[in-house]
Enzyme design. Sequence first.
Site, PDB file in Angstrom:
ATOM      1  NE  ARG A  43      33.583  14.613  11.302  1.00  0.00           N
ATOM      2  CZ  ARG A  43      33.409  14.749   9.804  1.00  0.00           C
ATOM      3  NH1 ARG A  43      32.155  15.379   9.464  1.00  0.00           N
ATOM      4  NH2 ARG A  43      34.296  14.946   8.923  1.00  0.00           N
ATOM      5  CB  THR A  90      13.805  25.998  20.676  1.00  0.00           C
ATOM      6  OG1 THR A  90      14.934  25.579  21.070  1.00  0.00           O
ATOM      7  CG2 THR A  90      12.744  24.773  20.506  1.00  0.00           C
ATOM      8  CG  MET A 178      23.301  29.590  17.956  1.00  0.00           C
ATOM      9  SD  MET A 178      24.227  28.550  19.145  1.00  0.00           S
ATOM     10  CE  MET A 178      25.962  29.242  18.476  1.00  0.00           C
ATOM     11  CD  GLU A 179      22.151  26.460  14.571  1.00  0.00           C
ATOM     12  OE1 GLU A 179      22.795  26.226  15.400  1.00  0.00           O
ATOM     13  OE2 GLU A 179      20.641  26.253  14.575  1.00  0.00           O
ATOM     14  CB  SER A 202      13.114  31.646  27.187  1.00  0.00           C
ATOM     15  OG  SER A 202      14.590  31.672  26.435  1.00  0.00           O
ATOM     16  CG  ASP A 203      12.869  36.832  28.294  1.00  0.00           C
ATOM     17  OD1 ASP A 203      13.611  36.076  28.896  1.00  0.00           O
ATOM     18  OD2 ASP A 203      11.952  37.196  29.223  1.00  0.00           O
TER      19      ASP A 203
END
Length: 230
Positions: A43, A90, A178-179, A202-203
Site C-alpha cells: 500500500r 509535528t 493524532m497517533e 503552530s498553536d
Amino acid sequence: MSMSLEAKKGEISPVVILTQDPMDAKYIADTRLEGAVCHNRVRNMLGFTGLYQGKRISVQGVGIGPVSAGIYTQELGEDYEPSCFLKIETAQSLRPEVKPGEIVLALSAHTTSRMNRLRFGDRIFPPAANYALLDRAFELCKSNGWPVKAGPVVSVESAYDLGTAKKLGERGALAVDMETSVVYTSAARFGVQALSVLGIVSDADGESALDEAARKDLYERLIDLALALA
C-alpha cells in the site's frame, strides 16, 4: 502473519522510528541510514532498515490517525518483536506557554478516539510513555539547547475534535496530535518501550505558526533526537 507489512522476520529492527508519512520514512532512510533496504512497499506504506552509527534501525510509515497507526503498531508487535517505538511528528500547541519551534515529549495521551473504550469494555485506559526514554530525551534536548517541555497530550481522531482537545488543554494537555495514544497502547500490549516526540509548528488556531524553512529545521531536530535515543 502481517497483512500490511511484507518484511520477513528479522528484516525489521527491534528499534522502530514511526512516521505518519511514508515519504518521511524514505527521507530518513536516504539521509541518515547507511545501507538502507526497503522492507515494506505494501500500500506504499514504505519502511526501511539500515545502520545509524553502526546500530540497526528501522523507520516505518504508519499513516494518519489512530486506525491506521493502530494497524501498523499492532502488526509490528505481533510479528516482529520490537523493543522500542519512537514516534516523531509535528503537532499543534494547546497551551500559551508551549511555543512553535519547541519539542513536546508526550508523557501520556488523552484521546477522543473510542478505540480503547471498545477494547476495554467502555473503561478508560490511560496510555503513557516509557519514563526512561522520556528522561533521556529531555536531557538530550537540554544539552543541545533545544526548547523542550514534557507532559500530557491529546490524540484526536479527526480535526472536528479540536474543541475537546482545547478543553483538555485548559486542564494541562500541552499539544494535539493524532497517533500518540494508539502507539502507547500498542506498546503497552506488547511490552515495548515507547516515546512520542512532537515538534510544535503552530498553536491550535493556526494564528502563530512556523514558516516552511523553520518547520523543516524542527523536523530535522526530531529525527536527530529519535536517532540519538535509538
